[in-house]
Design a protein around this motif. Structure first.
Motif, PDB file in Angstrom:
ATOM      1  N   ALA A 142      47.374  41.017  64.038  1.00  0.00           N
ATOM      2  CA  ALA A 142      46.113  41.722  64.233  1.00  0.00           C
ATOM      3  C   ALA A 142      46.166  43.159  63.731  1.00  0.00           C
ATOM      4  N   ASP A 143      47.375  43.697  63.538  1.00  0.00           N
ATOM      5  CA  ASP A 143      47.536  45.053  63.020  1.00  0.00           C
ATOM      6  C   ASP A 143      47.706  45.085  61.505  1.00  0.00           C
ATOM      7  N   GLY A 144      47.634  43.914  60.877  1.00  0.00           N
ATOM      8  CA  GLY A 144      47.749  43.852  59.428  1.00  0.00           C
ATOM      9  C   GLY A 144      49.153  43.734  58.893  1.00  0.00           C
ATOM     10  N   LYS A 145      50.160  43.624  59.764  1.00  0.00           N
ATOM     11  CA  LYS A 145      51.540  43.451  59.295  1.00  0.00           C
ATOM     12  C   LYS A 145      51.726  42.035  58.752  1.00  0.00           C
ATOM     13  N   LEU A 146      52.527  41.925  57.709  1.00  0.00           N
ATOM     14  CA  LEU A 146      52.765  40.642  57.058  1.00  0.00           C
ATOM     15  C   LEU A 146      54.070  40.028  57.548  1.00  0.00           C
ATOM     16  N   TYR A 147      54.070  38.698  57.699  1.00  0.00           N
ATOM     17  CA  TYR A 147      55.265  37.952  58.091  1.00  0.00           C
ATOM     18  C   TYR A 147      55.525  36.941  56.983  1.00  0.00           C
ATOM     19  N   VAL A 148      56.592  37.166  56.237  1.00  0.00           N
ATOM     20  CA  VAL A 148      56.864  36.417  55.015  1.00  0.00           C
ATOM     21  C   VAL A 148      58.070  35.510  55.216  1.00  0.00           C
ATOM     22  N   ALA A 149      57.871  34.216  55.037  1.00  0.00           N
ATOM     23  CA  ALA A 149      58.960  33.247  55.126  1.00  0.00           C
ATOM     24  C   ALA A 149      59.818  33.329  53.866  1.00  0.00           C
ATOM     25  N   THR A 150      61.123  33.133  54.031  1.00  0.00           N
ATOM     26  CA  THR A 150      62.031  33.196  52.884  1.00  0.00           C
ATOM     27  C   THR A 150      62.706  31.845  52.666  1.00  0.00           C
ATOM     28  N   TRP A 151      62.407  31.245  51.535  1.00  0.00           N
ATOM     29  CA  TRP A 151      63.051  29.990  51.145  1.00  0.00           C
ATOM     30  C   TRP A 151      64.458  30.330  50.653  1.00  0.00           C
ATOM     31  N   GLY A 152      65.449  29.901  51.429  1.00  0.00           N
ATOM     32  CA  GLY A 152      66.827  30.216  51.101  1.00  0.00           C
ATOM     33  C   GLY A 152      67.358  31.444  51.809  1.00  0.00           C
ATOM     34  N   GLY A 153      66.565  32.044  52.696  1.00  0.00           N
ATOM     35  CA  GLY A 153      66.956  33.314  53.287  1.00  0.00           C
ATOM     36  C   GLY A 153      67.246  33.320  54.764  1.00  0.00           C
ATOM     37  N   PHE A 154      67.040  32.194  55.476  1.00  0.00           N
ATOM     38  CA  PHE A 154      67.302  32.105  56.916  1.00  0.00           C
ATOM     39  C   PHE A 154      66.486  33.109  57.737  1.00  0.00           C
ATOM     40  N   LYS A 155      65.332  33.552  57.260  1.00  0.00           N
ATOM     41  CA  LYS A 155      64.650  34.620  57.985  1.00  0.00           C
ATOM     42  C   LYS A 155      63.192  34.753  57.573  1.00  0.00           C
ATOM     43  N   LEU A 156      62.465  35.509  58.402  1.00  0.00           N
ATOM     44  CA  LEU A 156      61.141  36.014  58.076  1.00  0.00           C
ATOM     45  C   LEU A 156      61.251  37.518  57.907  1.00  0.00           C
ATOM     46  N   LEU A 157      60.472  38.059  56.975  1.00  0.00           N
ATOM     47  CA  LEU A 157      60.399  39.499  56.780  1.00  0.00           C
ATOM     48  C   LEU A 157      59.071  40.007  57.321  1.00  0.00           C
ATOM     49  N   LYS A 158      59.125  41.002  58.192  1.00  0.00           N
ATOM     50  CA  LYS A 158      57.914  41.669  58.665  1.00  0.00           C
ATOM     51  C   LYS A 158      57.711  42.916  57.813  1.00  0.00           C
ATOM     52  N   ASP A 160      67.132  46.626  42.479  1.00  0.00           N
ATOM     53  CA  ASP A 160      67.707  47.125  41.223  1.00  0.00           C
ATOM     54  C   ASP A 160      67.453  46.140  40.086  1.00  0.00           C
ATOM     55  N   GLY A 161      66.273  45.545  40.122  1.00  0.00           N
ATOM     56  CA  GLY A 161      65.884  44.623  39.065  1.00  0.00           C
ATOM     57  C   GLY A 161      66.463  43.234  39.171  1.00  0.00           C
ATOM     58  N   LYS A 162      67.246  42.975  40.212  1.00  0.00           N
ATOM     59  CA  LYS A 162      67.888  41.674  40.380  1.00  0.00           C
ATOM     60  C   LYS A 162      67.206  40.873  41.481  1.00  0.00           C
ATOM     61  N   ASN A 163      67.065  39.561  41.238  1.00  0.00           N
ATOM     62  CA  ASN A 163      66.450  38.695  42.234  1.00  0.00           C
ATOM     63  C   ASN A 163      67.355  38.545  43.457  1.00  0.00           C
ATOM     64  N   PRO A 164      66.766  38.486  44.657  1.00  0.00           N
ATOM     65  CA  PRO A 164      67.570  38.210  45.860  1.00  0.00           C
ATOM     66  C   PRO A 164      67.984  36.745  45.878  1.00  0.00           C
ATOM     67  N   ASP A 165      68.752  36.356  46.891  1.00  0.00           N
ATOM     68  CA  ASP A 165      69.207  34.966  46.976  1.00  0.00           C
ATOM     69  C   ASP A 165      68.198  34.084  47.701  1.00  0.00           C
ATOM     70  N   PHE A 166      66.946  34.536  47.774  1.00  0.00           N
ATOM     71  CA  PHE A 166      65.870  33.748  48.365  1.00  0.00           C
ATOM     72  C   PHE A 166      64.584  34.076  47.631  1.00  0.00           C
ATOM     73  N   VAL A 167      63.539  33.282  47.889  1.00  0.00           N
ATOM     74  CA  VAL A 167      62.216  33.585  47.353  1.00  0.00           C
ATOM     75  C   VAL A 167      61.224  33.621  48.504  1.00  0.00           C
ATOM     76  N   ALA A 168      60.148  34.364  48.320  1.00  0.00           N
ATOM     77  CA  ALA A 168      59.089  34.398  49.329  1.00  0.00           C
ATOM     78  C   ALA A 168      58.340  33.080  49.309  1.00  0.00           C
ATOM     79  N   ASP A 169      57.999  32.579  50.491  1.00  0.00           N
ATOM     80  CA  ASP A 169      57.320  31.291  50.615  1.00  0.00           C
ATOM     81  C   ASP A 169      55.975  31.510  51.305  1.00  0.00           C
ATOM     82  N   GLY A 170      55.757  30.910  52.473  1.00  0.00           N
ATOM     83  CA  GLY A 170      54.499  31.072  53.189  1.00  0.00           C
ATOM     84  C   GLY A 170      54.392  32.438  53.848  1.00  0.00           C
ATOM     85  N   MET A 171      53.184  32.751  54.339  1.00  0.00           N
ATOM     86  CA  MET A 171      52.954  34.085  54.890  1.00  0.00           C
ATOM     87  C   MET A 171      51.791  34.052  55.867  1.00  0.00           C
ATOM     88  N   THR A 172      51.867  34.932  56.868  1.00  0.00           N
ATOM     89  CA  THR A 172      50.738  35.163  57.761  1.00  0.00           C
ATOM     90  C   THR A 172      50.698  36.649  58.088  1.00  0.00           C
TER      91      THR A 172
END
Length: 335
Positions: free
Chosen positions: A250-266, A235-247
């Motif tokens: 083999a199927d092209g799915k992205l794994y995004v590290a979250t600085w401040g988020g305690f998690k990776l996003l697939k 809704d136009g508002k920043n989350p409480d983390f930012v995207a950091d590194g990524m890989t």
């Protein structure tokens, strides 16, 4: 390693996080294990080397290069006299034991046996020059053709790194003393990058932009047709983390590290949806890389800035994802 069941949420434990996720009505057991390693101030840039069955990464502010030996289940660390900060670390094709490092606004070549506490400076490979002394290299990787892509950010000592856009993103020509070809400017923090060899797409993170961008790649390696693949804002508002590194797998799915988020996003680039959240017991999740004998384990780096308690700064291994990664490429470097 302990195995247990829990909901995919933040877990604060020192050694092992155990999670069970459900996907497409199929339950898959997933474990997050802390590996034996120093606690990095700012762990980053993991790259898996199939030849040595090792994961290489850096502690940026700790000015160290590290190697996790899979067979030994042990992490070795080295510093280089006069070289600080350090990021990224790049494997070099045909030159085992030699690595290209980013340090300040330069790329340098170093030698390391992977065990000693000291590595050796060999030569400067590339230099952005006096006009870019206010920035440092941050994240970088090698594409399937052996070309190095690497980006910069303004020095932390110069103020809030999110409140400026003085970084740039480059393709390096792969020659000692070679040229940097600018691909993008007005970058806050040049961060995660990865390719999809099937679709030919390139994905890129500027942490300050709070999104993941997608590009087409021309034959010469230049990037074109920039679009926003996934917007982290709600809704136009920043989350409480930012995207950091990524890989990517083999199927092209992205794994995004979250600085401040305690998690990776697939993230699925086709649907532009988050398919899974992978909880990591450290607030500053910095990057990830697939590795292991079958390339089906995900190694995750973290940081322990602001005196965070352990296991912040540890290296973690995620197993049971039901996904397989790709062999990471080595840089083609010529004199």
């Amino acid at each position: 390693m302990i195995k247990c069941q829990a909901q995919p949420t933040r877990l604060f434990i020192s050694v092992v996080s155990c999670l069970v996720y459900a996907s497409n009505s199929m339950a898959a057991e997933l474990t997050v294990q802390q590996l034996p390693s120093p606690l990095s101030w700012l762990g980053e840039g993991p790259v898996w080397d199939t030849a040595t069955q090792s994961l290489y990464y850096v502690d940026i502010t700790g000015a160290a290069i590290l190697r996790y030996d899979y067979a030994e289940n042990r992490t070795y660390s080295a510093t280089i006299d006069g070289i600080s900060p350090i990021s990224p670390i790049i494997l070099v094709q045909g030159k085992p034991g030699q690595y290209v490092l980013g340090t300040g606004n330069k790329l340098v070549l170093v030698s390391w046996d992977g065990r000693s506490e000291k590595a050796t400076f060999e030569k400067t490979v590339g230099d952005l020059g006096d006009s870019e002394k206010h920035v440092r290299f941050n994240d970088g990787k090698v594409d399937p053709q052996g070309r190095l892509y690497v980006g910069t950010m303004r020095l932390e000592s110069l103020g809030d790194i999110f409140e400026q856009k003085e970084g740039k993103f480059y393709r390096f020509d792969g020659k000692v003393g070679g040229k940097f070809y600018e691909q993008k400017r007005d970058v806050s923090i040049s961060n995660g990058l990865t390719w999809d060899e099937v679709t030919g797409k390139f994905y890129y993170i500027d942490s300050g932009a709070r999104d993941i961008k997608e590009f087409d790649v021309l034959e010469n390696g230049d990037l074109t047709n920039e679009t926003v693949l996934y917007d982290l804002k709600v809704d136009g508002k920043n989350p409480d983390f930012v995207a950091d590194g990524m890989t990517s797998d083999a199927d092209g799915k992205l794994y995004v590290a979250t600085w401040g988020g305690f998690k990776l996003l697939k993230i699925n680039p086709k649907t532009k949806k988050v398919e899974q959240e992978i909880a990591i017991p450290a607030k500053q999740v910095t990057s990830a890389a697939f590795g292991g004998p079958k390339l089906d384990e995900l190694f995750v780096t973290t940081a322990h800035t602001n005196n965070q308690e352990p296991p912040a700064g540890a290296l973690f291994k995620v197993s049971g994802l039901g996904a397989k990664g790709k062999e990471m490429y080595k840089m083609v470097l010529s004199e």
